[in-house]
Scaffold this active site. Structure first.
Site, PDB file in Angstrom:
ATOM      1  N   LYS A  84       1.646  -4.005   6.778  1.00  0.00           N
ATOM      2  CA  LYS A  84       2.167  -4.096   5.295  1.00  0.00           C
ATOM      3  C   LYS A  84       3.597  -3.704   5.003  1.00  0.00           C
ATOM      4  CE  LYS A  84      -1.654  -4.387   2.841  1.00  0.00           C
ATOM      5  NZ  LYS A  84      -2.078  -4.929   1.516  1.00  0.00           N
ATOM      6  N   THR A 136       0.861  -1.061  -0.114  1.00  0.00           N
ATOM      7  CA  THR A 136      -0.004   0.015  -0.021  1.00  0.00           C
ATOM      8  C   THR A 136       0.996   1.226   0.049  1.00  0.00           C
ATOM      9  OG1 THR A 136      -1.515   1.347   1.310  1.00  0.00           O
ATOM     10  CG2 THR A 136      -0.304  -0.390   2.428  1.00  0.00           C
ATOM     11  N   SER A 192      -1.527   3.550  10.365  1.00  0.00           N
ATOM     12  CA  SER A 192      -2.449   2.843  11.067  1.00  0.00           C
ATOM     13  C   SER A 192      -1.795   1.348  11.377  1.00  0.00           C
ATOM     14  CB  SER A 192      -3.710   2.721  10.281  1.00  0.00           C
ATOM     15  OG  SER A 192      -3.592   1.548   9.157  1.00  0.00           O
ATOM     16  N   TYR A 222      -2.705  -1.399  10.328  1.00  0.00           N
ATOM     17  CA  TYR A 222      -2.947  -2.151   9.033  1.00  0.00           C
ATOM     18  C   TYR A 222      -1.886  -1.817   8.382  1.00  0.00           C
ATOM     19  CZ  TYR A 222      -4.189  -2.206   4.133  1.00  0.00           C
ATOM     20  OH  TYR A 222      -3.746  -2.212   2.920  1.00  0.00           O
ATOM     21  N   HIS A 223      -1.741  -0.470   8.067  1.00  0.00           N
ATOM     22  CA  HIS A 223      -0.558  -0.121   7.308  1.00  0.00           C
ATOM     23  C   HIS A 223       0.670  -0.484   7.653  1.00  0.00           C
ATOM     24  CE1 HIS A 223      -3.816   3.015   5.800  1.00  0.00           C
ATOM     25  NE2 HIS A 223      -3.187   2.622   4.531  1.00  0.00           N
TER      26      HIS A 223
HETATM   27  N1  USQ Z   1     -11.309  10.172   4.619  1.00  0.00           N
HETATM   28  C1  USQ Z   1     -12.046  11.226   4.612  1.00  0.00           C
HETATM   29  N2  USQ Z   1     -13.741  10.888   4.757  1.00  0.00           N
HETATM   30  C2  USQ Z   1     -14.082   9.445   4.834  1.00  0.00           C
HETATM   31  C3  USQ Z   1     -13.054   8.341   4.480  1.00  0.00           C
HETATM   32  C4  USQ Z   1     -11.731   8.774   4.332  1.00  0.00           C
HETATM   33  O1  USQ Z   1     -11.822  12.249   4.408  1.00  0.00           O
HETATM   34  O2  USQ Z   1     -15.194   9.427   4.733  1.00  0.00           O
HETATM   35  C5  USQ Z   1      -9.946  10.561   4.242  1.00  0.00           C
HETATM   36  C6  USQ Z   1      -9.068   9.669   5.151  1.00  0.00           C
HETATM   37  O3  USQ Z   1      -8.850  10.226   6.378  1.00  0.00           O
HETATM   38  C7  USQ Z   1      -7.758   9.480   4.366  1.00  0.00           C
HETATM   39  C8  USQ Z   1      -8.159   9.533   2.938  1.00  0.00           C
HETATM   40  O4  USQ Z   1      -9.425  10.056   2.975  1.00  0.00           O
HETATM   41  O5  USQ Z   1      -6.802  10.738   4.414  1.00  0.00           O
HETATM   42  C9  USQ Z   1      -8.172   8.052   2.289  1.00  0.00           C
HETATM   43  O6  USQ Z   1      -8.763   7.210   3.314  1.00  0.00           O
HETATM   44  P1  USQ Z   1      -9.365   5.712   2.513  1.00  0.00           P
HETATM   45  O7  USQ Z   1     -10.376   5.036   3.729  1.00  0.00           O
HETATM   46  O8  USQ Z   1      -9.913   6.010   1.351  1.00  0.00           O
HETATM   47  O9  USQ Z   1      -7.792   4.902   2.523  1.00  0.00           O
HETATM   48  P2  USQ Z   1      -7.111   4.175   3.711  1.00  0.00           P
HETATM   49  O10 USQ Z   1      -7.838   4.041   4.951  1.00  0.00           O
HETATM   50  O11 USQ Z   1      -5.549   4.785   3.774  1.00  0.00           O
HETATM   51  O12 USQ Z   1      -7.186   2.503   3.103  1.00  0.00           O
HETATM   52  C10 USQ Z   1      -7.525   2.207   1.802  1.00  0.00           C
HETATM   53  C11 USQ Z   1      -7.638   0.879   1.622  1.00  0.00           C
HETATM   54  C12 USQ Z   1      -6.397   0.169   2.023  1.00  0.00           C
HETATM   55  C13 USQ Z   1      -5.428   0.553   1.044  1.00  0.00           C
HETATM   56  C14 USQ Z   1      -5.184   1.864   1.154  1.00  0.00           C
HETATM   57  C15 USQ Z   1      -4.227   2.704   0.344  1.00  0.00           C
HETATM   58  O13 USQ Z   1      -8.716   0.478   2.543  1.00  0.00           O
HETATM   59  O14 USQ Z   1      -6.715  -1.393   2.120  1.00  0.00           O
HETATM   60  O15 USQ Z   1      -4.206   0.087   1.470  1.00  0.00           O
HETATM   61  O16 USQ Z   1      -6.451   2.526   0.878  1.00  0.00           O
HETATM   62  S1  USQ Z   1      -3.418   4.012   0.866  1.00  0.00           S
HETATM   63  O17 USQ Z   1      -4.558   5.084   1.386  1.00  0.00           O
HETATM   64  O18 USQ Z   1      -2.704   4.753  -0.454  1.00  0.00           O
HETATM   65  O19 USQ Z   1      -2.488   3.642   1.967  1.00  0.00           O
END
Ligand code: USQ
Length: 384
Positions: free
Chosen positions: A185, A144, A179, A181-182
Site C-alpha cells: 500500500k 491503510t 507487513s 501487505y501494508h
Molecule cells: N490483534 C490482536 N489479536 C488478534 C488479532 C489482532 O491482538 O486476534 C492485534 C494485531 O496484532 C494488531 C491489531 O490487533 O496490532 C490490529 O490487527 P488487525 O488484524 O485488526 O489489523 P491489520 O492486520 O493491521 O489489518 C486490518 C485489515 C487491513 C487494513 C488494516 C488497517 O485486514 O486490510 O489495511 O486493518 S491498519 O491496521 O490501520 O493498518
C-alpha cells in the site's frame, strides 16, 4: 456518476456497490474472487454464506429495484483492464482490488509474491486504464493507516511540512509499514503520487484503520446481502474476531501486551467516507489523502469493551494474552489526525456499549456456524 468498483466482492467492496447503486449511481462492480479462493485454500471462510456477485446483484435488484452490473476478471491482466475501461468509461473508480490480509502476505514466498504481484500489478494497470480511457476521472483508492506504522510523533493526514537547514517543504508523511501487505500500500501511494504529479491524474487515497461490523443500511435483515464477515486469523479484523471469540466461548486472543493502538471505524462509516471522497474529487494532478477512522483504541481497551458487552448478554468472556505472532510495537505513542473527512461531513458511528451489544447479537445469530479451528493465529512474522 458512472462508478467502477474494483474488488466488489470484498468486505467493503460489496456494501459500497449497494450504497452507490442505492444512491442513484450507475455501478459496475469487478472482482476476480481471489479472496474467496484464498479463504477456501486456507480454511478461512467467513461466518455467513455470501452468494456469488451475480447472485447477490440479483437479490439486491429484487429487494430494491437497483441495478449492480458485474464483471468477473483479473485486474492484474491488462487486457481485461482495457476492456473494462474502454467499455464502461467511468467517472469515478473506487479501488479496493487488493489482497487485504497482512498475515496472509507474511506466510511465505508464494503468498508474499501473490500479494505483491496482485496489489502493485492491479494498481499499475488501473492507472493506465484511466490514462488511456478516462484521464479526467477520479480514483478513490483504499490505502491503510498501517502505511504510517506507529511513529513516535503525531501522524498527519498524508503530508508533513519539514524544515531542514533553514528551508521548508512538504512531503508524503514518512511510512514504515509492518507487513508486506501494508508495504504494497505504501508502494501504491508512491505510484499514484507519481502519476498525479507527472500525468495529471486525480486521486484520493484513504488511509483506513481496521473496520468492524456487519450490517449496512442497504442490507439490514437479509444475511445474503451482508458483507463477508471473517473471524479467522488472516482476514478477520480485530473487533470482528473478538466478537466471534466472545460468542464461541474462546478467550480473547490479545497478542502480546495488548497496547497496540489503531484507529477503528464501523463499516457504515467506510461507506460514508468513500461516498464523501467520491463527491469531493481531487483536482487535476492532485493526490488528496485522508486518514479514515473514527476512534483510537488499544487491543486491551477493545477486549475490555467486549467483556463488558458480553456480560450484558450473559456471556462469560475471558481474555487470554498469547505470544504475539507479529513483529510490532506492543506499547507505543499513537496520535493520528483525522479531521479531513469530518470536515467533509462524516457523521461517525461510535463504538458505544449499545453498539457492541448489537454487534454481539448479530454474531450470536450465526453462533452455530463458528468453526473454532479458524480462530488461533496460524502465521508467524519471519520465523527465521
Ligand atoms: N490483534 C490482536 N489479536 C488478534 C488479532 C489482532 O491482538 O486476534 C492485534 C494485531 O496484532 C494488531 C491489531 O490487533 O496490532 C490490529 O490487527 P488487525 O488484524 O485488526 O489489523 P491489520 O492486520 O493491521 O489489518 C486490518 C485489515 C487491513 C487494513 C488494516 C488497517 O485486514 O486490510 O489495511 O486493518 S491498519 O491496521 O490501520 O493498518
Amino acid at each position: 456518476m458512472r462508478v467502477l468498483i474494483l474488488g466488489g466482492d470484498g468486505y467493503l467492496g460489496w456494501p459500497t456497490s449497494m450504497n452507490f447503486a442505492a444512491n442513484g449511481h450507475e455501478v459496475l462492480t469487478v472482482d476476480n474472487y481471489m479472496r474467496r479462493h484464498i479463504a477456501m485454500d486456507t480454511d478461512s471462510m467467513p461466518l455467513f454464506d455470501n452468494p456469488l456477485l451475480d447472485q447477490r446483484a440479483a437479490i439486491f435488484k429484487k429487494e430494491t429495484g437497483h441495478d449492480i452490473n458485474v464483471r468477473i476478471g483479473d485486474l492484474a491482466d491488462f487486457r481485461f483492464v482495457e476492456s473494462v475501461f474502454s467499455e464502461f468509461k467511468p467517472d469515478c473508480i473506487i479501488h479496493y482490488a487488493e489482497q487485504p490480509s497482512a498475515p496472509y502476505s507474511m506466510r511465505g514466498f508464494e503468498e508474499a509474491k501473490k500479494t505483491f504481484d496482485n496489489n502493485l500489478g492491479a494498481t499499475f494497470n488501473i492507472i493506465w486504464g484511466m490514462l488511456n480511457h478516462c484521464p479526467d476521472a477520479h480514483m478513490v483508492k483504499l490505502g491503510t493507516m498501517g502505511e504510517y506504522g506507529t511513529p513516535n510523533i503525531d501522524i498527519e493526514e498524508g503530508y508533513l511540512e519539514v524544515e531542514h537547514k533553514g528551508r521548508k517543504d512538504k512531503f508524503l508523511f514518512p511510512r514504515q509499514a509492518g507487513s508486506l501487505y501494508h508495504t504494497t500500500k505504501v508502494l501504491d501511494t508512491d505510484l499514484l503520487y507519481f502519476y498525479c504529479r507527472v500525468y495529471g491524474l486525480r486521486v484520493t487515497d484513504l488511509m483506513q484503520g481496521p473496520v468492524y461490523g456487519v450490517v449496512t443500511d442497504e442490507a439490514t435483515d437479509n444475511p445474503e446481502l451482508w458483507p463477508n464477515f471473517h473471524y479467522d486469523d488472516q482476514f478477520g479484523t480485530l473487533i470482528n474476531r473478538f466478537l466471534v471469540q466472545a460468542v464461541a466461548g474462546v478467550p480473547l486472543t490479545v497478542y502480546g501486551k495488548g497496547g497496540q493502538t489503531r484507529g477503528y471505524l464501523d463499516v457504515r462509516d467506510t461507506l460514508q467516507c468513500v461516498m464523501l471522497a467520491a463527491n469531493n474529487p481531487a483536482g487535476k494532478g492532485e493526490l488528496k489523502i485522508y486518514n479514515q477512522f473514527v476512534e483510537q483504541f488499544s487491543v486491551n481497551q477493545i477486549a475490555d469493551k467486549v467483556v463488558k458487552a458480553g456480560k450484558e448478554l450473559g456471556l462469560d468472556v475471558a481474555v487470554n494474552p498469547i505470544p504475539n505472532p507479529r513483529k510490532e510495537m506492543e506499547e507505543h505513542y499513537y496520535n493520528a489526525q483525522h479531521s479531513g473527512l469530518l470536515e467533509l461531513g462524516l457523521k461517525p458511528h461510535y463504538l458505544t456499549d449499545e453498539e457492541m451489544i448489537n454487534l454481539l447479537k448479530t454474531v450470536i445469530s450465526g453462533k452455530d456456524r463458528i468453526v473454532e479451528r479458524r480462530i488461533m493465529p496460524r502465521v508467524v512474522w519471519n520465523k527465521k
